[in-house]
Design a protein around this motif. Sequence first.
Motif, mmCIF file in Angstrom:
data_model
loop_
_atom_site.group_PDB
_atom_site.id
_atom_site.type_symbol
_atom_site.label_atom_id
_atom_site.label_comp_id
_atom_site.label_asym_id
_atom_site.label_seq_id
_atom_site.Cartn_x
_atom_site.Cartn_y
_atom_site.Cartn_z
ATOM 1 N N VAL A 72 5.081 -38.375 -19.629
ATOM 2 C CA VAL A 72 3.636 -38.263 -19.878
ATOM 3 C C VAL A 72 3.411 -37.260 -21.009
ATOM 4 O O VAL A 72 4.343 -36.568 -21.415
ATOM 5 C CB VAL A 72 2.855 -37.796 -18.614
ATOM 6 N N ALA A 73 2.179 -37.196 -21.476
ATOM 7 C CA ALA A 73 1.750 -36.229 -22.494
ATOM 8 C C ALA A 73 2.711 -36.199 -23.687
ATOM 9 O O ALA A 73 3.050 -37.249 -24.218
ATOM 10 C CB ALA A 73 1.565 -34.857 -21.864
ATOM 11 N N ASP A 75 5.854 -35.844 -23.980
ATOM 12 C CA ASP A 75 7.076 -36.643 -23.812
ATOM 13 C C ASP A 75 6.799 -38.126 -24.042
ATOM 14 O O ASP A 75 7.611 -38.832 -24.639
ATOM 15 C CB ASP A 75 7.660 -36.447 -22.405
ATOM 16 N N ARG A 77 4.323 -39.295 -25.897
ATOM 17 C CA ARG A 77 4.056 -39.481 -27.337
ATOM 18 C C ARG A 77 5.365 -39.481 -28.122
ATOM 19 O O ARG A 77 5.522 -40.222 -29.091
ATOM 20 C CB ARG A 77 3.118 -38.383 -27.851
ATOM 21 N N GLN B 227 2.828 -39.510 -10.800
ATOM 22 C CA GLN B 227 2.490 -40.904 -11.114
ATOM 23 C C GLN B 227 1.342 -41.380 -10.232
ATOM 24 O O GLN B 227 0.494 -42.136 -10.666
ATOM 25 C CB GLN B 227 3.708 -41.821 -10.928
ATOM 26 N N ILE B 253 -5.693 -35.539 -19.100
ATOM 27 C CA ILE B 253 -4.661 -34.640 -18.536
ATOM 28 C C ILE B 253 -3.260 -35.206 -18.758
ATOM 29 O O ILE B 253 -2.333 -34.475 -19.089
ATOM 30 C CB ILE B 253 -4.912 -34.422 -17.017
ATOM 31 N N PHE B 254 -3.117 -36.535 -18.602
ATOM 32 C CA PHE B 254 -1.776 -37.120 -18.682
ATOM 33 C C PHE B 254 -1.388 -37.628 -20.074
ATOM 34 O O PHE B 254 -0.289 -38.132 -20.252
ATOM 35 C CB PHE B 254 -1.605 -38.232 -17.639
ATOM 36 N N THR B 255 -2.296 -37.525 -21.038
ATOM 37 C CA THR B 255 -1.893 -37.911 -22.391
ATOM 38 C C THR B 255 -1.908 -36.718 -23.340
ATOM 39 O O THR B 255 -0.976 -36.512 -24.100
ATOM 40 C CB THR B 255 -2.801 -39.025 -22.969
ATOM 41 N N ASN B 256 -2.960 -35.914 -23.237
ATOM 42 C CA ASN B 256 -3.050 -34.791 -24.161
ATOM 43 C C ASN B 256 -3.785 -33.616 -23.510
ATOM 44 O O ASN B 256 -4.923 -33.299 -23.880
ATOM 45 C CB ASN B 256 -3.785 -35.258 -25.429
ATOM 46 N N PRO B 257 -3.128 -32.976 -22.541
ATOM 47 C CA PRO B 257 -3.812 -31.863 -21.856
ATOM 48 C C PRO B 257 -4.098 -30.719 -22.808
ATOM 49 O O PRO B 257 -3.360 -30.514 -23.778
ATOM 50 C CB PRO B 257 -2.807 -31.453 -20.772
ATOM 51 N N GLU B 263 0.643 -29.115 -19.467
ATOM 52 C CA GLU B 263 1.636 -29.990 -20.082
ATOM 53 C C GLU B 263 3.032 -29.705 -19.527
ATOM 54 O O GLU B 263 3.778 -30.624 -19.189
ATOM 55 C CB GLU B 263 1.629 -29.814 -21.599
ATOM 56 N N ILE B 266 3.157 -31.167 -15.845
ATOM 57 C CA ILE B 266 3.189 -32.634 -15.687
ATOM 58 C C ILE B 266 4.417 -33.269 -16.338
ATOM 59 O O ILE B 266 4.809 -34.363 -15.971
ATOM 60 C CB ILE B 266 1.894 -33.330 -16.196
ATOM 61 N N THR B 267 5.011 -32.562 -17.305
ATOM 62 C CA THR B 267 6.233 -33.105 -17.912
ATOM 63 C C THR B 267 7.477 -32.576 -17.200
ATOM 64 O O THR B 267 8.600 -32.804 -17.648
ATOM 65 C CB THR B 267 6.328 -32.769 -19.424
#
Lengths: 220, 271
Positions: A72-73, A75, A77, B227, B253-257, B263, B266-267
């Motif tokens: 996600v985020a 990672d 991208r 997930q 939050i899950f693409t660009n926090p 970040e 979640i990663t």
Amino acid sequence: MANAEYQREVLNQAVIDMLDMCRLQIEKAKEAFITHDEDLAEEVIHKETRVNAMDLRIARDCEKFLALYNPVAVDLRFIMAALKINYELERIADHAYNISKYVVDEDKKIEPKLLKAIQFDAMSETMDAMLNHITIAYQDKDVKSARKVFKKDKVIDKINRRSFVVLEEEIKKDASIIQQALILFSVVKKMERVGDLIKNIAEEIIFYSDAEILKHKKSK
Amino acid sequence: MEPQIMETMVMDSVIDHSLKKTPKIEVKGIKVWYDDFMAIKGIDLTIKPNTVTAFIGPSGCGKSTFLRLFNRMNDYVEGFRMEGKININGNNIYKKKINVEELRKEVGMVFQKPNPFPKSIYENVAYGLNIQGIKDKNFINHRVEKALKQADLWEEVKDNLKKSALTLSGGQQQRLCIARTLAVEPSIILMDEPTSALDPISTAKIEELIFGLKEKYTIVIVTHNMQQASRISDFTAFFYLGELIEFNKTKIIFTNPAEKQTENYITGRFG
């Protein structure tokens, strides 16, 4: 996630290797074309298999990373960017292969006056600079360096646009150069496409680094 | 003209619609202590109706404590004290005169492990209605059937309602607990890791259920499964060491926090 971190680094290194390999391919193809160096052209053609193998490896590793680590985020991208960058690099290498094929298939060297007339050197140097920028941009996550590519691509586009008129004039002066002019015209078109592909890579680096989507935007 | 990025996910229109509504839960300056330990360090948060909000964060970050504030489940914990205000439907639920039983009818809860009573399936679902003193058999029958249908369990148990609830599988037991919660018709459902003890198929059923229930209920869920949070929630709140680090639309939050800590969590880089 430590394993994911390791896998990500392995993948990152593979993209750097692919970038280096494709960069060398296009630089050698240009050199072979200008100097009509058949050996160098053969080397590019021979290395195309390695590029393809690397392309498949990166695509497979991206798929595995997506399936196993659910990124996600940043990672996510990274994986999306790696997939697209890999795809564009493979296409750059395809153009290098096709330019080299002209060298092998043709007996004669392209007339230096024709190359000079269409500013082939300027086009080639601009492309080298663009490749240098995206290499630094990718390795150092340097968005500034990636953004330099957009301005440079305009130089390549300009040379491409005027190449038709320039070659038309040259043919009018001397009809015997038609075949050479057609080959040169075709190579210039390929170079212009390579410029676009480098630009796409720069967009992906910016997306990966800043989550900014530049695709289809006029002002970059 | 440059093309705009179109919002293609159905979720977006649902979220945008709910944003216009008045808040369902409003949290203002909440601080919680267990004796000398400060578990929540001053949190403000607004939850809109008909949304699913996920609370995420490492163990001990305060997310379950925070969730349990919404139906005053922490009241019984020794050493618990709090400051601040929580409004549900505009009413402060920590007012002295509040009827906690009434509050829990409005704010239902589903726990980590399925906890059916050692009674029949029917009695489990009817339990809440019975303790409310409802005697009308037809009304109870209707509510039991409706709740079991909402919990997507009716077809599996309709011929065996007198069977012990303990004979059901783990996934079925959890859906039974959801049905038990729904039977008293709350408007908010709190879920504390409701699928952590379930297999993937049962988990998928519960997640599907949550998605469907959103139409009528406001759902707040604590989950350790990233997930799951990204799949089912409209909003996500990330907690760390008793603080709310980031609260935003789940897709952001899950693409660009905005926060590095979010970040990293979640990663999987910490927590």
